[in-house]
Every structure is written in structure tokens, then in C-alpha cells.
Design a protein around this motif. Structure first.
Motif, short mmCIF file in Angstrom:
data_model
loop_
_atom_site.label_atom_id
_atom_site.label_comp_id
_atom_site.label_asym_id
_atom_site.label_seq_id
_atom_site.Cartn_x
_atom_site.Cartn_y
_atom_site.Cartn_z
N ASN A 248 4.50 64.84 70.27
CA ASN A 248 3.08 65.15 70.35
C ASN A 248 2.89 66.10 71.53
OD1 ASN A 248 0.38 65.24 70.91
ND2 ASN A 248 0.02 63.07 70.50
N LYS A 249 2.59 67.35 71.23
CA LYS A 249 2.54 68.34 72.31
C LYS A 249 1.36 68.16 73.25
CE LYS A 249 5.57 71.71 70.38
NZ LYS A 249 5.91 73.09 70.19
N GLU A 250 0.36 67.43 72.83
CA GLU A 250 -0.79 67.21 73.70
C GLU A 250 -0.54 66.05 74.68
OE1 GLU A 250 -3.37 69.27 73.72
OE2 GLU A 250 -2.22 70.38 72.24
N ASN A 251 0.29 65.15 74.29
CA ASN A 251 0.53 63.98 75.13
C ASN A 251 1.98 63.55 74.99
OD1 ASN A 251 0.42 61.66 76.61
ND2 ASN A 251 -0.66 60.47 75.06
N VAL A 252 2.85 64.17 75.79
CA VAL A 252 4.28 63.98 75.60
C VAL A 252 4.84 62.79 76.37
CG1 VAL A 252 4.76 66.35 74.99
CG2 VAL A 252 4.73 65.67 77.38
N LEU A 253 4.01 62.21 77.22
CA LEU A 253 4.51 61.09 78.02
C LEU A 253 4.02 59.78 77.41
CD1 LEU A 253 6.00 60.24 80.60
CD2 LEU A 253 3.85 60.47 81.83
N PHE A 254 4.96 58.94 77.01
CA PHE A 254 4.64 57.70 76.33
C PHE A 254 4.93 56.51 77.23
CE2 PHE A 254 5.52 60.67 72.99
CZ PHE A 254 4.66 60.33 71.97
N SER A 255 4.12 55.49 77.11
CA SER A 255 4.42 54.22 77.74
C SER A 255 5.38 53.45 76.84
CB SER A 255 3.14 53.41 77.93
OG SER A 255 2.63 53.06 76.65
N LYS A 256 5.86 52.31 77.32
CA LYS A 256 6.74 51.47 76.52
C LYS A 256 6.05 51.07 75.21
CE LYS A 256 9.11 46.99 76.65
NZ LYS A 256 9.43 45.82 77.49
N ALA A 257 4.77 50.66 75.30
CA ALA A 257 4.04 50.22 74.11
C ALA A 257 3.89 51.35 73.10
CB ALA A 257 2.67 49.68 74.51
N GLU A 258 3.59 52.55 73.61
CA GLU A 258 3.43 53.70 72.70
C GLU A 258 4.76 54.08 72.06
OE1 GLU A 258 -0.28 55.94 74.97
OE2 GLU A 258 1.76 56.15 75.73
N PHE A 259 5.83 53.99 72.85
CA PHE A 259 7.16 54.30 72.30
C PHE A 259 7.52 53.33 71.18
CE2 PHE A 259 11.79 53.46 72.46
CZ PHE A 259 12.24 54.71 72.04
N LEU A 260 7.28 52.05 71.40
CA LEU A 260 7.59 51.04 70.37
C LEU A 260 6.73 51.27 69.13
CD1 LEU A 260 8.02 47.84 72.56
CD2 LEU A 260 9.80 49.25 71.52
#
Lengths: 94, 151
Positions: free
Chosen positions: A9-21
Motif C-alpha cells: 500500500n503506497k499510501e501507508n507502507v508501515l504496518f503494525s503487527k495486527a495490520e500485518f496479520l
């Protein structure tokens, strides 16, 4: 844990653990091959690097055929268990 | 009963103090790494080998935005390569997360314009760096960058 992956996602490339899962539940992987895996230990931290070839389908059943390289950071917790605290993935040959 | 209550109050107070000291230490480490992150880019712009020698850990690995892996020696050789010329370089959106007292990860955006190994690269990359506390000195153990804009 944090994940950086520009393909996701080029607008929000940094994910938390929950978002990654959550992304892992959406994507259906059919194959994953790691190569050139290297690990360097720095006391209670370790860096793992490698390349990966991934195949699968995304949420809209669109085929995914990815060739990426990655860097993972691991930390040895007080319990003695190693946990991944960050991963950065990017396409090969940009 | 009064003795027990006093003991409980002391335990709670000491626990709160320890928690506060720990939070303060983590905040200090995060701030220190933000400053080092800027120093790291400044050193790169100036081809400052001595900074890299001091602040890159032995075993350092870099994954750059055009797909190469580099060791500490490779990275330092690049700094010494006088054909590599930096016109501009700015970092922004630096975020630091600490894990215990000896490990931290920073994420940031790096926008630069440079001539590197005979190729003109003007791009914006996103990077993740891992920092380790080596006997009181924070050193970079790994950096990995990916292009999000440019050439």
C-alpha cells in the motif's frame, strides 16, 4: 512488530503487527521459497536477510507472483524466546 | 496492619519509579537514535568514513533500493569512492521503536539526488534501520531501503 513493504500500500507502507496479520489472512499463498538466507547475531538481537519467491492470490483473486528480498530483525526476549520485531520487504530488480 | 499498608505504599511507589525511569530511558534512547539517524545521513553526504567506522556494527548489512546487498566493507568502499557524489539528501518522518535497552528499529523516508557508481539516482526511498547498543554506543546493524518514487 512493524512491517515495511512498498508493494502492499503506497499510501501507508508501515504496518503494525495486527495490520500485518490481517493482510496475511486476505492473501492466499500457494508457494513460498526462501534463498540466500543469512543470519548475524548481535548479542540478544539478530538480523536475518534473504530473498523469496512468492505465489498466490490477493483479496480479489488476482494472481500474485513476487520476487522480493527481505531483512528481519529478531530479539531474544526475557523468556529466552526469539521474536521478530521488524521486517522490511522490497521487490528485487527495481 | 499499618506496617503492611506502609510496605504496600513503598512497593507501589518504587514500582512506579522504576516504570518511570524505564520509560525515560527508552525515550532518551529513541531521541538519541533520531539524532544519530540524522548524523548518519550527514556523514553519508560528506563521505565521512570515520563516522561509518564507528557507528556501523561489525556484521552490518545494507539492502539498497536498487537491489544490492552490501557489507560494512562494501559500504565504506562506496564512501571512499570519489566518483560517488551527493547533490542533496534529506530524511523525514523518522520513527523509532525501542525493544529493551539494547535494540531499536527506526523507520524513515530518505529523498536524495546523487551520482552513484556512474548512475544518476534521484529518488525517494523508505528505510528500516536496526540499531544495537554496543557497550554504550548505538551502532547500525542493518539498513534496508525500498524505492517509492523517482528513478
Amino acid at each position: 512488530m512493524a512491517l515495511l513493504n512498498p508493494r502492499a500500500n503506497k499510501e501507508n507502507v508501515l504496518f503494525s503487527k495486527a495490520e500485518f496479520l490481517a493482510t496475511q489472512k486476505i492473501i492466499k499463498w500457494s508457494s513460498a521459497e526462501n534463498s540466500d538466507l543469512k543470519v548475524t547475531v548481535f548479542g540478544d538481537a539478530a538480523i536475518a536477510t534473504g530473498n523469496e519467491k512468492l505465489k498466490g492470490t490477493d483479496a480479489s483473486s488476482k494472481p500474485l507472483d513476487l520476487n522480493e528480498r527481505w531483512t528481519d530483525t529478531w530479539v531474544k526476549m526475557a523468556s529466552g524466546k526469539w521474536q521478530c520485531i521488524a521486517t522490511h520487504q522490497s521487490p528485487i530488480k527495481m | 496492619m499499618t506496617t503492611r499498608r506502609t510496605a504496600l505504599v513503598i512497593i507501589v511507589a518504587l514500582s512506579s519509579l522504576a516504570f518511570s525511569v524505564n520509560l525515560h530511558a527508552q525515550s532518551d534512547a529513541a531521541q538519541q537514535i533520531k539524532e544519530l539517524q540524522q548524523q548518519s545521513r550527514d556523514a553519508q553526504m560528506k563521505n565521512d568514513v570515520s563516522w561509518a567506522q564507528q557507528h556501523l556494527a561489525d556484521g552490518f548489512v545494507a539492502g539498497n533500493s536498487w537491489g544490492d546487498w552490501e557489507t560494512k566493507d562494501d559500504f565504506i568502499n562506496d564512501l571512499q569512492n570519489r566518483t560517488n557524489k551527493w547533490k542533496s539528501g534529506n530524511i523525514s518522518d523518522v520513527q523509532v521503536a525501542t525493544f529493551g535497552s539494547n535494540t531499536a528499529v527506526s523507520h524513515y523516508t530518505f529523498t536524495y539526488d546523487a551520482e552513484l557508481k556512474g548512475t544518476h539516482r534521484a529518488r525517494t526511498v523508505i528505510c528500516s534501520d536496526t540499531w544495537i547498543n554496543d557497550s554504550g554506543t548505538w551502532k547500525t546493524a542493518a539498513t534496508h531501503c525500498s524505492m517509492v518514487k523517482g528513478k
